[in-house]
Design an enzyme around this catalytic site. Sequence first.
Site, PDB file in Angstrom:
ATOM      1  N   GLU A 177       0.793  -1.229   0.000  1.00  0.00           N
ATOM      2  CA  GLU A 177       0.000   0.000   0.000  1.00  0.00           C
ATOM      3  C   GLU A 177       0.827   1.281   0.000  1.00  0.00           C
ATOM      4  O   GLU A 177       0.452   2.277  -0.613  1.00  0.00           O
ATOM      5  CB  GLU A 177      -0.930   0.049   1.234  1.00  0.00           C
ATOM      6  CG  GLU A 177      -1.883  -1.111   1.348  1.00  0.00           C
ATOM      7  CD  GLU A 177      -1.323  -2.187   2.261  1.00  0.00           C
ATOM      8  OE1 GLU A 177      -0.135  -2.507   2.116  1.00  0.00           O
ATOM      9  OE2 GLU A 177      -2.069  -2.688   3.099  1.00  0.00           O
ATOM     10  N   ASP A 192      -2.104  -5.343   3.579  1.00  0.00           N
ATOM     11  CA  ASP A 192      -2.307  -5.739   4.971  1.00  0.00           C
ATOM     12  C   ASP A 192      -3.292  -6.902   5.090  1.00  0.00           C
ATOM     13  O   ASP A 192      -4.221  -7.043   4.288  1.00  0.00           O
ATOM     14  CB  ASP A 192      -2.835  -4.551   5.781  1.00  0.00           C
ATOM     15  CG  ASP A 192      -1.784  -3.470   5.954  1.00  0.00           C
ATOM     16  OD1 ASP A 192      -0.593  -3.783   5.800  1.00  0.00           O
ATOM     17  OD2 ASP A 192      -2.157  -2.307   6.230  1.00  0.00           O
ATOM     18  N   ASP A 234      -6.014  -7.696   6.607  1.00  0.00           N
ATOM     19  CA  ASP A 234      -7.317  -7.438   7.217  1.00  0.00           C
ATOM     20  C   ASP A 234      -8.310  -7.213   6.084  1.00  0.00           C
ATOM     21  O   ASP A 234      -7.967  -7.331   4.901  1.00  0.00           O
ATOM     22  CB  ASP A 234      -7.265  -6.237   8.171  1.00  0.00           C
ATOM     23  CG  ASP A 234      -6.815  -4.949   7.495  1.00  0.00           C
ATOM     24  OD1 ASP A 234      -6.683  -4.938   6.248  1.00  0.00           O
ATOM     25  OD2 ASP A 234      -6.595  -3.953   8.196  1.00  0.00           O
ATOM     26  N   GLU A 245      -9.735  -4.552   4.901  1.00  0.00           N
ATOM     27  CA  GLU A 245      -9.419  -3.452   3.998  1.00  0.00           C
ATOM     28  C   GLU A 245      -8.242  -3.816   3.100  1.00  0.00           C
ATOM     29  O   GLU A 245      -8.240  -3.544   1.901  1.00  0.00           O
ATOM     30  CB  GLU A 245      -9.127  -2.175   4.776  1.00  0.00           C
ATOM     31  CG  GLU A 245      -9.006  -0.960   3.893  1.00  0.00           C
ATOM     32  CD  GLU A 245      -9.095   0.343   4.665  1.00  0.00           C
ATOM     33  OE1 GLU A 245      -9.041   1.392   4.012  1.00  0.00           O
ATOM     34  OE2 GLU A 245      -9.225   0.309   5.896  1.00  0.00           O
ATOM     35  N   TYR A 281       1.636  -5.833  13.083  1.00  0.00           N
ATOM     36  CA  TYR A 281       0.521  -5.089  12.494  1.00  0.00           C
ATOM     37  C   TYR A 281      -0.315  -4.415  13.585  1.00  0.00           C
ATOM     38  O   TYR A 281      -0.650  -5.033  14.596  1.00  0.00           O
ATOM     39  CB  TYR A 281      -0.346  -6.034  11.671  1.00  0.00           C
ATOM     40  CG  TYR A 281      -1.361  -5.319  10.813  1.00  0.00           C
ATOM     41  CD1 TYR A 281      -0.970  -4.313   9.944  1.00  0.00           C
ATOM     42  CD2 TYR A 281      -2.714  -5.655  10.879  1.00  0.00           C
ATOM     43  CE1 TYR A 281      -1.890  -3.659   9.155  1.00  0.00           C
ATOM     44  CE2 TYR A 281      -3.641  -5.004  10.088  1.00  0.00           C
ATOM     45  CZ  TYR A 281      -3.226  -4.011   9.224  1.00  0.00           C
ATOM     46  OH  TYR A 281      -4.146  -3.353   8.444  1.00  0.00           O
ATOM     47  N   ARG A 291      -3.389  -2.928  13.472  1.00  0.00           N
ATOM     48  CA  ARG A 291      -4.858  -2.951  13.482  1.00  0.00           C
ATOM     49  C   ARG A 291      -5.289  -4.368  13.831  1.00  0.00           C
ATOM     50  O   ARG A 291      -5.366  -5.241  12.970  1.00  0.00           O
ATOM     51  CB  ARG A 291      -5.421  -2.524  12.131  1.00  0.00           C
ATOM     52  CG  ARG A 291      -5.158  -1.060  11.804  1.00  0.00           C
ATOM     53  CD  ARG A 291      -5.910  -0.607  10.562  1.00  0.00           C
ATOM     54  NE  ARG A 291      -5.628   0.789  10.276  1.00  0.00           N
ATOM     55  CZ  ARG A 291      -4.674   1.212   9.466  1.00  0.00           C
ATOM     56  NH1 ARG A 291      -3.907   0.325   8.860  1.00  0.00           N
ATOM     57  NH2 ARG A 291      -4.477   2.501   9.249  1.00  0.00           N
ATOM     58  N   HIS A 323      -5.236 -11.817  13.856  1.00  0.00           N
ATOM     59  CA  HIS A 323      -3.890 -11.271  13.979  1.00  0.00           C
ATOM     60  C   HIS A 323      -3.333 -11.547  15.362  1.00  0.00           C
ATOM     61  O   HIS A 323      -4.017 -11.975  16.271  1.00  0.00           O
ATOM     62  CB  HIS A 323      -3.906  -9.762  13.745  1.00  0.00           C
ATOM     63  CG  HIS A 323      -4.477  -9.366  12.421  1.00  0.00           C
ATOM     64  ND1 HIS A 323      -3.957  -9.798  11.238  1.00  0.00           N
ATOM     65  CD2 HIS A 323      -5.530  -8.575  12.110  1.00  0.00           C
ATOM     66  CE1 HIS A 323      -4.664  -9.296  10.246  1.00  0.00           C
ATOM     67  NE2 HIS A 323      -5.622  -8.553  10.747  1.00  0.00           N
TER      68      HIS A 323
END
Length: 858
Positions: A8, A96, A98, A100, A325, A327, A372
């Site tokens: 990203e 990532d 997740d 998103e 990570y 989040r 996670h």
Amino acid sequence: MKRLVVVESPTKARTIRNFLPKDGFRVEASMGHIRDLPASAAEVPAHLKHEEWARLGVRIDRDFEPLYVIPRDKRKVVQQLKEALKEADELYIATDEDREGESIGWHLVEVLKPKVPVRRMVFHEITREAIEQALRNPRDIDHNLVEAQEARRILDRLVGYLVSPVLWRKIAPRLSAGRVQSAAVRLLVLREKERIAFVPATYWDLKALLEQAGQTFEAVLTHVGGIRVAGGKDFDEHTGRLKEGLVAGRDVILLDEAQARELAERLRHEGWVVADVEERVVTRSPAPPFITSTLQQEASRKLGLSARQTMQIAQRLYEQGYITYMRTDSTHLSQEAIEASRRTIVERYGKEYLSPQPRQYQSRVRNAQEAHEAIRPAGRAMKTAEELGLTGIDAALYDLIWKRTVASQMADARLRLLTVHLEAGDREPIARFRASGRTVEFPGFFRAYVEGSDDPEAALEDRDQPLPPLKKGDRPRCVQVESRRHETRPPARYTEATLVKTLEQEGIGRPSTYATIIDTILQRGYAVRRGNQLVPTFMAFATNNLLEACFEKLVDLGFTAQMEEALDEIAQGRQKTVPYLRQFYQGEEGLERMIDEALRRVDPREVSTIRFPQWEPYVVRVGKYGPYVEGPVDGQIVTASLPPDLAPGDVTREKLEQILREGQIEDRVLGIDPETGMPVLLRRGPYGYYVQLGDDEQAGKPKRVALPPGMEPAVVDLETARALLQLPRTLGTHPETGQPVLVGIGRYGPYVQHGRTFASLKEEDDVFTIDLERALELLAEKEARSRPLRVLGTHPETGEPVEVWEGRYGPYVKHGRTNASLPEGRAPEAITLEEALALLEEKASRKEKTRGRRRRSK
């Protein structure tokens, strides 16, 4: 073989490049999402502009089919990625892990349309081992996660784009509703309503200072004549009286001032004896490792960071490979992390500080996803911030994460708690006091970390607070007894930390969304920051009135949490997106029907009215130009604007009456100025009262001077007005320049002036009596502030200085015409050139995006 790896951000790309062979891999950044629902009408494709649904970006009649567009500022990125893909034999999506990140990866594949094999590599830390393992174990894109993210995006679009226009029509323009945002605003409003309804109660108790064996200690009154002394918890917050079921004199004793003072005076001169001693040993266990929400809470309490600042710093630490990570709502630690933490504990603190068994924690977050790990230092080395070369606020946040992780595997702390009950008095009624002491027998995890709290006393848990040796029958000497007045306090307003904690407990939103939610609430004017408090505005009250009246489900905490559960089920493949969206929008109690009802039956005046019994006969209304008060004054219904800084919870009936009466004071003639023969008027303008020489009709612009802060208009007479109209006046000449030094009153209050330097008067200064010497002091202070606090160095690209300045809203860094505020709680003397350059780069990027939006809108 050539492999293209897409992540990203540029920072993440730079870090990953260090762990991949340069001849076989190319790492590029997508700069976040490369496509999304249209953000404005300008982004809608030309062939769809005539479609009614196009601006919404969701084709409801086609099973909620989303319209995805590539924004103008992402077209160049897409083209560059396509060019890079032409030279690749494989495409690795490394976004990532997740929802998103999965969605970004899916969009990349949809847009790039690769003709080579596509691999999805996932990792939760950017270390060589993690990257190599991810390369060895790729997977396919998880379409359940993509669907869940798409469903969330469509839900947010339906609520935001269809409910917000109702607010515009019924309350005021530019308001917004949001699926999670509106529930968070409701929490702020409900807490403020509790504060408005709160009735304070006053109670008294005693505190004694005693001495035993040469050591003093404190004790507080608990009983008189065998009856417990009333405390704050015994009073009803809505009436200020004792709670129902408590009878004064039977269940509790309610001391007034006279009784408290009399009892204190008597006990100073009478005997004291230890009646009972209780001793017990308790253990304290360490808190789990950080998840996103607890990191935001602790960073707020200990470092003074906002949720957004915390996430920005954590993102930077993650992308540079320093932490895992950031989040996550899982408190799970990998075996690697547990072993690294336990090894570090033995090396740094000794084997006795190690917990007997490795600790694993179960997440207490409602609707938690265990995908996670917890947030921890990346890798196996468990290096400290100093060993990594981190400085400034990055080091402070990393240190917090390091300590919390290590502490989670440390031994319990053991505390010895001592409670001593004392009886005082030689005659009835006998008074009973309590003294408490604490000794840390074994500090355990306290050596590394003590969890913060909104209670300042919690920070003392790792410290000894011993009592002298006391046993039953001992007679300590009374040094002093004082009576103490207490007043019950209303419920505390939410801070960022407590709001995040409540949202987490209620299962509303996701850890990654909390910072954005709070930012939106502040930007839309639903709340303002006052210190660390989030204070809801009158606009928030009016908006919440409408949403509770017509969209109750959307602001119901339970329903909002159920939406999160539904999204979780979609992510796990247990529920389909379209049936859920159809029920949400078109069901019997769906959004479509709610909107129709709201447009038909809501009375704008009624939902914009805020009333409480405590304010009667006055009400507050929210109008086109802001909040105002309405009510009777001398038999007539009148209105007056409310001051912009007045919070709903600080409003009283008396305050509203004062604002109304002052608002009705009409222009009045104070007299005739003997020198000019013109009338001297007292008038009221949008910024308060001022005096004016001459009528508006007279030639030229009449001279006007504002009343100084604190001067009531009722006390202004002709003499005072003439003194004001003589401002600005000359106090003398500056000893260094020979230029005049003036004193006057401007829009922001009284000031002194020398050349182009203006300095505001302090509260203790008087505009009529200030002398030259004091004016020179104020000017010297201001001129000192006109110089930078520090020069950090030169900018690597321009060679111009990068400086730290003190501004009206706090310290900031400056380079050329770009200013960037320092993170909240960050000391100016601790900021480094590297941090300053990062802040300036981020600010410049935001400004460029804003210019781009303006160009597109034009």
